[in-house]
Design a protein around this motif. Sequence first.
Motif, PDB file in Angstrom:
ATOM      1  N   GLY A 121       0.835  -1.204   0.000  1.00 36.30           N
ATOM      2  CA  GLY A 121       0.000   0.000   0.000  1.00 36.30           C
ATOM      3  C   GLY A 121       0.865   1.247   0.000  1.00 36.30           C
ATOM      4  O   GLY A 121       2.050   1.190   0.345  1.00 36.30           O
ATOM      5  N   GLY A 131       1.305   5.653   7.597  1.00 39.46           N
ATOM      6  CA  GLY A 131       1.900   4.418   7.091  1.00 39.46           C
ATOM      7  C   GLY A 131       2.066   3.406   8.221  1.00 39.46           C
ATOM      8  O   GLY A 131       1.818   2.208   8.056  1.00 39.46           O
ATOM      9  N   PHE A 164      -1.388  -4.134   6.039  1.00 43.18           N
ATOM     10  CA  PHE A 164      -0.316  -4.315   5.044  1.00 43.18           C
ATOM     11  C   PHE A 164       0.942  -4.837   5.733  1.00 43.18           C
ATOM     12  O   PHE A 164       1.201  -4.513   6.896  1.00 43.18           O
ATOM     13  CB  PHE A 164       0.066  -2.979   4.385  1.00 43.18           C
ATOM     14  CG  PHE A 164      -1.046  -2.270   3.691  1.00 43.18           C
ATOM     15  CD1 PHE A 164      -1.962  -2.944   2.893  1.00 43.18           C
ATOM     16  CD2 PHE A 164      -1.172  -0.881   3.805  1.00 43.18           C
ATOM     17  CE1 PHE A 164      -2.976  -2.259   2.244  1.00 43.18           C
ATOM     18  CE2 PHE A 164      -2.184  -0.193   3.158  1.00 43.18           C
ATOM     19  CZ  PHE A 164      -3.092  -0.883   2.377  1.00 43.18           C
ATOM     20  N   CYS A 190       4.617  -0.794   3.291  1.00 43.76           N
ATOM     21  CA  CYS A 190       3.934   0.448   2.900  1.00 43.76           C
ATOM     22  C   CYS A 190       4.991   1.453   2.446  1.00 43.76           C
ATOM     23  O   CYS A 190       5.993   1.674   3.132  1.00 43.76           O
ATOM     24  CB  CYS A 190       3.141   0.992   4.080  1.00 43.76           C
ATOM     25  SG  CYS A 190       2.198   2.474   3.681  1.00 43.76           S
ATOM     26  N   HIS A 237      -1.169   1.668   9.035  1.00 39.36           N
ATOM     27  CA  HIS A 237      -1.490   0.695   7.976  1.00 39.36           C
ATOM     28  C   HIS A 237      -0.807  -0.645   8.264  1.00 39.36           C
ATOM     29  O   HIS A 237      -1.383  -1.705   8.045  1.00 39.36           O
ATOM     30  CB  HIS A 237      -0.970   1.181   6.620  1.00 39.36           C
ATOM     31  CG  HIS A 237      -1.864   2.169   5.918  1.00 39.36           C
ATOM     32  ND1 HIS A 237      -3.081   2.556   6.371  1.00 39.36           N
ATOM     33  CD2 HIS A 237      -1.693   2.835   4.750  1.00 39.36           C
ATOM     34  CE1 HIS A 237      -3.619   3.421   5.523  1.00 39.36           C
ATOM     35  NE2 HIS A 237      -2.784   3.608   4.531  1.00 39.36           N
TER      36      HIS A 237
END
Lengths: 156, 393
Positions: free
Chosen positions: B48, B96, B105, B108, B99
């Motif tokens: 991502g 980030g 994820f 990232c 995430h």
Amino acid sequence: MEKVNIVTQAQPWVDRFPLTGRYTYGVAGERFFRELKENGRFFGTRCTACDVVYVPPRLYCLRCFAPLEEWVEVPSTGTVHTFTVVHQDLDEAPLPTPEVIAFVQIDGCDGGLVHRLGEVAPEDVYIGMSVEAVLKPTAERQGGLTDIAYFRPTLR
Amino acid sequence: MGMRRVAIVGAGMTKFVRRALETGPELAWEAASRALASCDLRLSDIDGVVLGTAPDAFDAVHMKGEYLSDGAGAWRKPYIRTYVGGGTGVFSVIQGWYHVASGVFDTCLVVCEEKMSSHIPHPQGAFITIFDHILERPLGPNLLWIFAMEMNAYMNRYGLRKEDIAYVAVKNKRNAADHPAAMLGVRDITIKDVLDSPVLAWPVQRMDVSPIADGAVAVVLAADHVARRVTDKPVWIEGVGWNVDTTYWTNRDLSYPTYLEEAARMAYRMAGIKEPRKEIHVVEPYDPFDYKELHHLEGLLLADRGKAPEDAATGRFDRDNENHPDWLPSSPSGGLLGVGNPIAAAGLMKVAEIFWQLRGEAGDRQIPGNPKRGLAQAWGDLMQIGTVVILGV
């Protein structure tokens, strides 16, 4: 990390990004500027729970989130909380006369207004100075911040 | 809290320049591809993408997030643009981080870009629209008002001297002379040079301010198990914090950034830091103006209120002054004042600098003593937000 070679003489393409806004004053702002325009008076809103008077008035208390319904008249006098003397315009050209801009804490309130100072030399301005609003004549007032011509040192 | 550990495993940046030939997406691509190359990853390894960039008006491109997405490596990937004004560069890493920490994820890519040279004649023209359209813009504000008034309030509260504040500009521009991407590194600058520079809006003078710039920076984040495969020198994100004050700056104490203290306390708590002045070994506080670095060091609880200028004068924040009893190297990169200030990219540059410092990869800027923990901070919106990231090895 190695250096990147950047060409500084890039051929530019010129275009505009035009925008014009037509803004409403908001529920609290409408009343504040109407009072200023029609009656030359300053009003704030009071949060009884937090014991704070907001000037400019707010529709809600940012501390407790309550709707503010108590309108109180406040003085048009205040104190210079801080100020700056501006020497250049937006294009970095020198101003013909340096301009004094101050954040004026309105007496007895939380907050205040940013505005020009007038009838005072830049070197005579100090933090803590008492000032008062000078309003434009009623006929010239349009219901906006510039209905206040400027703030000046309080005459004693 | 059931979150995964997250590390920064790679970083890259473009040179910061006054006007780049490259478009915004080209700058973003350059930084992002360098960050990937630095840790031997390819775009296909990235789950991502987070893109940080300041107001659309700065690049004079509407919907800048979409415009920059390809350059940030977001093609057919989950993608989000984040924006909290000047605080964006550090906040993008926070976004980030969650995430990856959340488990959504494993990797990232975080990219920040700014291209401020598009504006004619000066991006101040776009910047002034951040002022309130009813309460402030009718005065025809100049962007510097707000900073000049804050600086004046800070100086007045503590009786500070301009020369002690100017020391920060000197320190940072000298530090930047060792940064290969810097725009304004000057090795022989003096306090007198700063004090003699033209007055813009008193007390702000030309050399108290960082220059606008074009540039981009990127970092690669990875979850614990991936980070250990990718590198033997992962730099862990140990704490994050952010906090916002009222938009109405006329309702704030301008001499102390309380919102930043709140953000710092959040990050210290997460990192388990009890004594930040001992446990933080290197700091990159946000320095768009020289007084702001000092203001922020105080808000971060790394200096006593009103005392940071005095500390600076003793050399406490110098890069190579390890014999100082309270040594805390600050802005070893050269900061915004020296490297340049492409808004969001400048904030992420600060995170990248801590990454390089903790890995011992900062080249001529490397601080001595093998630092183990560092802090990067940015500040923005209408001077109302503090964003903090603490990194450790």
